[in-house]
Design a protein around this motif. Structure first.
Motif, PDB file in Angstrom:
ATOM      1  N   HIS A   1       1.035  -0.926  -0.039  1.00  0.00           N
ATOM      2  CA  HIS A   1       0.098  -0.080  -0.341  1.00  0.00           C
ATOM      3  C   HIS A   1       0.978   1.247  -0.157  1.00  0.00           C
ATOM      4  N   GLY A   2       2.215   1.594   0.447  1.00  0.00           N
ATOM      5  CA  GLY A   2       2.600   2.315   0.632  1.00  0.00           C
ATOM      6  C   GLY A   2       3.796   2.835  -0.846  1.00  0.00           C
ATOM      7  N   ILE A   3       3.627   1.952  -1.507  1.00  0.00           N
ATOM      8  CA  ILE A   3       4.385   2.338  -2.729  1.00  0.00           C
ATOM      9  C   ILE A   3       3.384   2.608  -3.579  1.00  0.00           C
ATOM     10  N   GLU A   4       2.132   1.637  -3.737  1.00  0.00           N
ATOM     11  CA  GLU A   4       1.123   1.974  -4.628  1.00  0.00           C
ATOM     12  C   GLU A   4       0.837   3.749  -4.463  1.00  0.00           C
ATOM     13  N   GLN A   5       0.309   4.609  -2.886  1.00  0.00           N
ATOM     14  CA  GLN A   5       0.352   5.983  -2.306  1.00  0.00           C
ATOM     15  C   GLN A   5       1.193   6.292  -3.152  1.00  0.00           C
ATOM     16  N   LEU A   6       2.485   6.278  -2.970  1.00  0.00           N
ATOM     17  CA  LEU A   6       3.703   6.882  -3.477  1.00  0.00           C
ATOM     18  C   LEU A   6       3.574   7.098  -4.520  1.00  0.00           C
ATOM     19  N   ALA A   7       3.004   5.794  -6.119  1.00  0.00           N
ATOM     20  CA  ALA A   7       3.443   5.653  -7.224  1.00  0.00           C
ATOM     21  C   ALA A   7       1.896   6.515  -7.503  1.00  0.00           C
ATOM     22  N   ILE A   8       1.270   6.706  -6.386  1.00  0.00           N
ATOM     23  CA  ILE A   8      -0.073   7.861  -6.657  1.00  0.00           C
ATOM     24  C   ILE A   8       0.371   9.341  -7.222  1.00  0.00           C
ATOM     25  N   ARG A   9       1.010   9.688  -5.827  1.00  0.00           N
ATOM     26  CA  ARG A   9       1.677  10.664  -5.786  1.00  0.00           C
ATOM     27  C   ARG A   9       2.620  11.769  -6.343  1.00  0.00           C
ATOM     28  N   TYR A  10       3.459  10.646  -6.621  1.00  0.00           N
ATOM     29  CA  TYR A  10       4.839  10.238  -7.419  1.00  0.00           C
ATOM     30  C   TYR A  10       5.272   9.974  -8.596  1.00  0.00           C
ATOM     31  N   SER A  11       4.401   9.705  -8.894  1.00  0.00           N
ATOM     32  CA  SER A  11       4.978   8.601 -10.472  1.00  0.00           C
ATOM     33  C   SER A  11       5.903  10.122 -11.599  1.00  0.00           C
ATOM     34  N   PRO A  12       4.768  11.051 -11.692  1.00  0.00           N
ATOM     35  CA  PRO A  12       5.103  12.077 -13.276  1.00  0.00           C
ATOM     36  C   PRO A  12       7.032  12.069 -12.126  1.00  0.00           C
ATOM     37  N   ARG A  13       6.316  12.382 -10.998  1.00  0.00           N
ATOM     38  CA  ARG A  13       8.217  13.788 -10.742  1.00  0.00           C
ATOM     39  C   ARG A  13       8.793  12.597 -10.596  1.00  0.00           C
ATOM     40  N   PHE A  14       8.746  11.376 -10.569  1.00  0.00           N
ATOM     41  CA  PHE A  14       9.866   9.942  -9.907  1.00  0.00           C
ATOM     42  C   PHE A  14      10.298   9.850 -11.567  1.00  0.00           C
ATOM     43  N   LEU A  15       9.395  10.064 -12.408  1.00  0.00           N
ATOM     44  CA  LEU A  15       9.870   9.404 -14.373  1.00  0.00           C
ATOM     45  C   LEU A  15      10.552  10.784 -14.435  1.00  0.00           C
ATOM     46  N   ARG A  16      10.525  12.083 -14.207  1.00  0.00           N
ATOM     47  CA  ARG A  16      11.414  13.151 -14.835  1.00  0.00           C
ATOM     48  C   ARG A  16      12.624  12.526 -13.963  1.00  0.00           C
TER      49      ARG A  16
END
Length: 298
Positions: A71-86
């Motif tokens: 769940h922690g990884i899922e929420q992290l991805a929801i909030r930060y996927s675009p920033r992480f990819l950049r």
């Protein structure tokens, strides 16, 4: 970069750090923070399995993952996927050639849950998360196992694995409990492809006296809970320890005898399995890493 947003529902906290090694070899470390707040303890003990990502990706109703960690990884991805990819694209341009995901204790559980998502997206062909980002940045809802058969799925792979850095990521954990397992009713055990992937990609360092690294199935849970409680009593002033120990023994006995504790915690814990390649740190001779010869130390 630091990724942290408790108000946004993100329990995991991770920092991205680039290290430069001799020969100008650059490695990006994703460092997950371990247990440090009360809410982290809640995540730690959320051991009721979730089967959802395995059902969504493979139609597998037998394999599961630790609900709190995933769940922690899922929420992290929801909030930060675009920033992480950049961040990944920028680091790649700067010459980063490898990602290593790491963490201690709960941080190590998050790191392994991150690698589980890499496994889903790389080998399963779709995400285990409850949402997906397409190559064009569009948000797509997961459609359970039906999604796997839609004709346009291949044109909308999750953007998470567009980066070769993520596809080739490696993981190193320290004192981190297991996060995966299988329901014995299915009689299939842990997926062999997952076991092979985690064994090849993830290294877990285990100290000979560390009980946390052996959670959940590789430790006597009743002994662990008893020792944990007594350790807290030992921190009390000496003049109240005697009474506290007697009270603790009664309360703990009643607690461990409860049907919900036996079924939801003690029985559930037995079906977790550590899939990482183990590096056992001991002062003695070689032995099975699950064997704690000394008393449990906290």
């Amino acid at each position: 970069d630091v990724f942290e947003d408790p108000l946004g529902g993100v329990s995991a906290r991770v920092a991205a750090v680039t290290a430069v090694f001799p020969g100008e070899r650059r490695v990006l470390f994703l460092v997950f923070k371990g247990t440090s707040h009360l809410i982290d303890v809640v995540t730690d003990i959320s051991i009721i399995p979730t089967y959802t990502p395995f059902v969504r990706v493979f139609g597998d109703f037998g394999s599961f993952v630790h609900q709190g960690a995933y769940h922690g990884i899922e929420q992290l991805a929801i909030r930060y996927s675009p920033r992480f990819l950049r961040l990944l694209r920028a680091e790649r341009r700067q010459g980063v050639s490898r990602i290593i995901v790491t963490g201690h204790s709960l941080g190590g559980m998050y790191a392994k849950a991150f690698m589980l998502e890499v496994f889903f997206q790389t080998f399963g062909g779709s995400s285990g998360l409850s949402f997906m980002f397409s190559r064009r940045g569009q948000l797509r809802r997961g459609l359970s196992t039906l999604w796997r058969f839609l004709p346009w799925r291949r044109r909308h792979e999750p953007a998470f694995v567009e980066s070769a850095l993520v596809r080739d990521a490696r993981c190193v954990t320290f004192g981190a409990p297991a996060i995966c397992g299988a329901n014995p009713a299915t009689r299939g055990g842990v997926r062999s492809d997952l076991a092979e992937f985690m064994h090849q990609r993830t290294v877990a360092y285990v100290h000979e006296d560390d009980p946390y690294a052996r959670l959940w199935a590789h430790l006597d849970m009743e002994q662990f809970l008893t020792t944990l409680a007594r350790d807290r009593v030992d921190q009390l002033p000496f003049f109240v320890k005697g009474g506290a120990n007697s009270y603790l023994a009664r309360q703990l006995g009643d607690l461990l005898a409860r049907r919900d504790v036996k079924k939801h915690i003690l029985e559930t814990a037995k079906h977790y399995q550590e899939l990482s390649s183990i590096r056992f740190m001991t002062r003695g001779g070689p032995r099975n890493w699950t064997d704690m010869r000394s008393s449990v130390k906290l």
